[in-house]
Design an enzyme around this catalytic site. Sequence first.
Site, PDB file in Angstrom:
ATOM      1  N   ARG A 110      24.168  36.498  36.955  1.00 38.68           N
ATOM      2  CA  ARG A 110      23.276  36.550  38.109  1.00 38.68           C
ATOM      3  C   ARG A 110      22.010  37.310  37.719  1.00 38.68           C
ATOM      4  O   ARG A 110      22.056  38.230  36.896  1.00 38.68           O
ATOM      5  CB  ARG A 110      23.953  37.276  39.276  1.00 38.68           C
ATOM      6  CG  ARG A 110      24.999  36.445  39.991  1.00 38.68           C
ATOM      7  CD  ARG A 110      25.519  37.170  41.216  1.00 38.68           C
ATOM      8  NE  ARG A 110      26.358  38.297  40.891  1.00 38.68           N
ATOM      9  CZ  ARG A 110      25.973  39.562  40.915  1.00 38.68           C
ATOM     10  NH1 ARG A 110      24.763  39.880  41.303  1.00 38.68           N
ATOM     11  NH2 ARG A 110      26.800  40.523  40.590  1.00 38.68           N
ATOM     12  N   TYR A 260      23.853  28.832  36.476  1.00 44.01           N
ATOM     13  CA  TYR A 260      25.010  29.718  36.394  1.00 44.01           C
ATOM     14  C   TYR A 260      25.524  30.223  37.741  1.00 44.01           C
ATOM     15  O   TYR A 260      24.742  30.703  38.562  1.00 44.01           O
ATOM     16  CB  TYR A 260      24.674  30.947  35.523  1.00 44.01           C
ATOM     17  CG  TYR A 260      25.942  31.574  35.010  1.00 44.01           C
ATOM     18  CD1 TYR A 260      26.514  31.119  33.834  1.00 44.01           C
ATOM     19  CD2 TYR A 260      26.610  32.553  35.739  1.00 44.01           C
ATOM     20  CE1 TYR A 260      27.715  31.632  33.395  1.00 44.01           C
ATOM     21  CE2 TYR A 260      27.807  33.063  35.302  1.00 44.01           C
ATOM     22  CZ  TYR A 260      28.361  32.606  34.121  1.00 44.01           C
ATOM     23  OH  TYR A 260      29.553  33.104  33.695  1.00 44.01           O
ATOM     24  N   LYS A 269      27.349  33.771  46.750  1.00 37.16           N
ATOM     25  CA  LYS A 269      26.622  35.016  47.017  1.00 37.16           C
ATOM     26  C   LYS A 269      25.446  34.774  47.972  1.00 37.16           C
ATOM     27  O   LYS A 269      25.181  35.578  48.858  1.00 37.16           O
ATOM     28  CB  LYS A 269      26.116  35.618  45.709  1.00 37.16           C
ATOM     29  CG  LYS A 269      27.195  35.853  44.673  1.00 37.16           C
ATOM     30  CD  LYS A 269      28.239  36.803  45.174  1.00 37.16           C
ATOM     31  CE  LYS A 269      29.258  37.113  44.090  1.00 37.16           C
ATOM     32  NZ  LYS A 269      30.289  38.043  44.568  1.00 37.16           N
ATOM     33  N   HIS A 289      31.562  41.712  50.652  1.00 39.17           N
ATOM     34  CA  HIS A 289      31.975  41.437  49.275  1.00 39.17           C
ATOM     35  C   HIS A 289      33.373  42.046  49.087  1.00 39.17           C
ATOM     36  O   HIS A 289      33.516  43.114  48.475  1.00 39.17           O
ATOM     37  CB  HIS A 289      30.950  42.094  48.333  1.00 39.17           C
ATOM     38  CG  HIS A 289      31.088  41.689  46.902  1.00 39.17           C
ATOM     39  ND1 HIS A 289      30.588  42.456  45.864  1.00 39.17           N
ATOM     40  CD2 HIS A 289      31.643  40.606  46.313  1.00 39.17           C
ATOM     41  CE1 HIS A 289      30.826  41.862  44.716  1.00 39.17           C
ATOM     42  NE2 HIS A 289      31.468  40.739  44.960  1.00 39.17           N
ATOM     43  N   SER A 311      31.193  44.015  41.427  1.00 38.48           N
ATOM     44  CA  SER A 311      31.568  42.901  40.558  1.00 38.48           C
ATOM     45  C   SER A 311      32.292  43.404  39.304  1.00 38.48           C
ATOM     46  O   SER A 311      31.903  44.416  38.723  1.00 38.48           O
ATOM     47  CB  SER A 311      30.307  42.153  40.114  1.00 38.48           C
ATOM     48  OG  SER A 311      29.540  41.833  41.236  1.00 38.48           O
ATOM     49  N   CYS A 313      35.216  44.749  38.826  1.00 33.23           N
ATOM     50  CA  CYS A 313      35.978  46.007  38.911  1.00 33.23           C
ATOM     51  C   CYS A 313      37.438  45.730  39.252  1.00 33.23           C
ATOM     52  O   CYS A 313      38.156  46.617  39.694  1.00 33.23           O
ATOM     53  CB  CYS A 313      35.399  46.924  39.982  1.00 33.23           C
ATOM     54  SG  CYS A 313      33.962  47.823  39.449  1.00 33.23           S
ATOM     55  N   ASP A 336      37.081  37.593  46.670  1.00 32.16           N
ATOM     56  CA  ASP A 336      35.685  38.013  46.489  1.00 32.16           C
ATOM     57  C   ASP A 336      34.926  38.252  47.793  1.00 32.16           C
ATOM     58  O   ASP A 336      34.092  39.142  47.845  1.00 32.16           O
ATOM     59  CB  ASP A 336      34.940  36.953  45.657  1.00 32.16           C
ATOM     60  CG  ASP A 336      33.636  37.480  45.069  1.00 32.16           C
ATOM     61  OD1 ASP A 336      33.614  38.631  44.598  1.00 32.16           O
ATOM     62  OD2 ASP A 336      32.629  36.755  45.099  1.00 32.16           O
ATOM     63  N   ARG A 431      33.736  32.869  32.819  1.00 37.22           N
ATOM     64  CA  ARG A 431      34.443  32.711  34.092  1.00 37.22           C
ATOM     65  C   ARG A 431      35.456  31.586  34.072  1.00 37.22           C
ATOM     66  O   ARG A 431      35.345  30.632  33.305  1.00 37.22           O
ATOM     67  CB  ARG A 431      33.422  32.378  35.187  1.00 37.22           C
ATOM     68  CG  ARG A 431      32.334  33.410  35.385  1.00 37.22           C
ATOM     69  CD  ARG A 431      32.828  34.593  36.141  1.00 37.22           C
ATOM     70  NE  ARG A 431      31.807  35.607  36.343  1.00 37.22           N
ATOM     71  CZ  ARG A 431      31.693  36.318  37.467  1.00 37.22           C
ATOM     72  NH1 ARG A 431      32.513  36.141  38.469  1.00 37.22           N
ATOM     73  NH2 ARG A 431      30.769  37.245  37.567  1.00 37.22           N
TER      74      ARG A 431
HETATM   75  C1  OXD Z   1      30.091  38.759  41.280  1.00 39.76           C
HETATM   76  C2  OXD Z   1      30.934  37.553  41.334  1.00 39.76           C
HETATM   77  O1  OXD Z   1      29.223  38.842  40.420  1.00 39.76           O
HETATM   78  O2  OXD Z   1      31.873  37.524  42.130  1.00 39.76           O
HETATM   79  O3  OXD Z   1      30.317  39.649  42.098  1.00 39.76           O
HETATM   80  O4  OXD Z   1      30.662  36.591  40.600  1.00 39.76           O
HETATM   81 MN    MN Z   2      31.803  39.154  43.512  1.00 41.59          MN
END
Ligand code: OXD
Ligand code: MN
Length: 652
Positions: A110, A260, A269, A289, A311, A313, A336, A431
């Site tokens: 991102r 991406y 998002k 989130h 993100s 974690c 998420d 991913r």
């Molecule tokens: C993030 C995702 O970056 O979930 O938080 O992809």
């Molecule tokens: Mn996320």
Amino acid sequence: MPEIIENFYSPIPKSVAHHYVKALSAPTLSNNIRGCSVVYGDMARLPLKVKTFIEESVVLCKPDKIHIVDGSEAENKLMLKALKEAGAIIPLPKYDNCWLARTNPADVARVESKTFICTENREEAICTPKAGVQGSLGNWISPKDYDDAIMKRFPGCMKGRTMFVVPFSMGPVGSPLSKIGVEITDSQYVVCSMKIMARMGAAVMDEILNKNVEFVKCLHSVGTPENGKIDVESWPCDPERVIILHKPALSEIVSYGSGYGGNSLLGKKCFALRIGSTIAQREGWLAEHMLILGVTCPNGTKKYIAAAFPSACGKTNLAMMTPTLPGYKIECVGDDIAWMKFDSHGQLRAINPENGFFGVAPGTSYETNPNAMATIVKDTLFTNVAMTSDGGVFWEGLEDTLDKDTKITDWLGNPWGLGVSKTPAAHPNSRFCSPAEHCPIIDPCWEDSEGVPISAILFGGRRPQGVPLVFESRNWEHGVFIGSAMRSETTAAAEFKGKMIMNDPFAMRPFFGYNFGNYLKHWLSMENRCTELGGNMPKIFHVNWFRKDQNGQFMWPGFGENSRVLDWISNRIDGVDCFEETPIGLIPSEGSLRIENLKSQINMKELFSIPKDFWLKEVADIQTYFDNQVGSDLPKEIQAQLNDLKTRVEKM
Ligand code: OXD
Ligand code: MN
């Protein structure tokens, strides 16, 4: 790209016939899109609002062809075949319908610095940082600059390409908590990923048509560099000119230059969080989130918990945890994003607006997350992971699965040797994109249209020092303060380099759709809303699985052992008197956190220690952050919470 399209469209097999599919002859369109043929789907059947959106986008982007996505399996197969023939994805024969995409190496995460919220006034979108300080709670763009940014990039950007029209629902189709979007994109990878990540296709178009519902307009193009040269043929993009724009007033998202994840799968998002948070503020609910999990205790009672971590974690790991405590069961609702609303009894209820997992691959393994490993062997689109010579995938954390004869190709397509190569095999932000329904522990209520009842909210992050394993907020207002003061070590999900502790309030820092001060006021207002409806607020906790000792070793084993923390939290939800007051909140009273049969000895005293010096500095750092970043937008209740924390810590 044109080649892909030729392969794809000639001829369309009979099996694809669907009520949106028309024969290949282009229908007559309104004048302003003459010359651009609809090769799949039927414009005549579309809701007028969708037609208008398509027409505007055609005039702007000038695609060669239009494909109205119906979401059928047959269509998906054709898309995957076309992507494969164009070298954009590689089959992974070790699994069932799994594929690997390799991006342009300049398009791997991102791009927060190029993500903007557009409002008339700056203050609606972002806080005013202290003079001379760079704001970190989002970027604002004026309506004029917004239009300019589009006009600099979009005119003619889809020439030679097909424009795909993807109707999608965030949340189960028809749920009162769901919202609809239409994404227009020139990327087949995006279409195939959207099929996994959102409910999409004809059923959603019907919903727009039959209920005349509003939808979020999402326009996406991978773009072409100004010099016209696409560096990686199989992954067109324009990294230099990437821009991700949101205009909440018009429920509009415009994304250019990147294929991406969060930059291109606009339901995630951009919609579910940024635009979603603005809709939620307007309508009185929360777009967060957060993962959502169900935890069943040995006595059979079940509770649902939502948890916000920045993100990468471990949200996916927690959401799919295999508990080590006997008699416990965890089920996953989402990993998420949570949309949460009080029902008419004042019970907070949550849906997962997504339909799949877009999880970080490295670190996911049979030890850390066996449920994710079981999920990703079917219908999964991997991006930027390494590949094995037997047609499987590999990434850091899966070393034990390799046998000596297996050869590895890294995410860039080069040979890679375990213990030999100096670079990672998989990109750190590589991913897996998998359907949620394949998760072996998907919750039976994960698609319930009224959502699941939430009993607790967890905040957390990577805090190597000073922050205990778990503490409970003293009340709702204190809990909102804890969310506002969240900090964590940076990860690879965004463009940051190196490790540093960064403020990430509510794990939403990159995802706020409006001024963070107003977001805090909105959270504070939830208590009244709930009380008026006669409900009880969920309890709020802070967790930290990542505290390290003086030797840099993690003090808590984490993963399945976190069920011990959930056990304590569950007791607290039930009102069990198993806590001790501390200046920062309530921690487990001695003996109340179950640590029997842990594999290694835990230094509980150190794990729960609250070092005065650390917390004095923490308080000062939070104050500086608020002063620098939030300024006069900070609600007085939150400043009062910080003052009270300071007083309590000083008295320690
Ligand atoms: C993030 C995702 O970056 O979930 O938080 O992809
Ligand atoms: Mn996320």
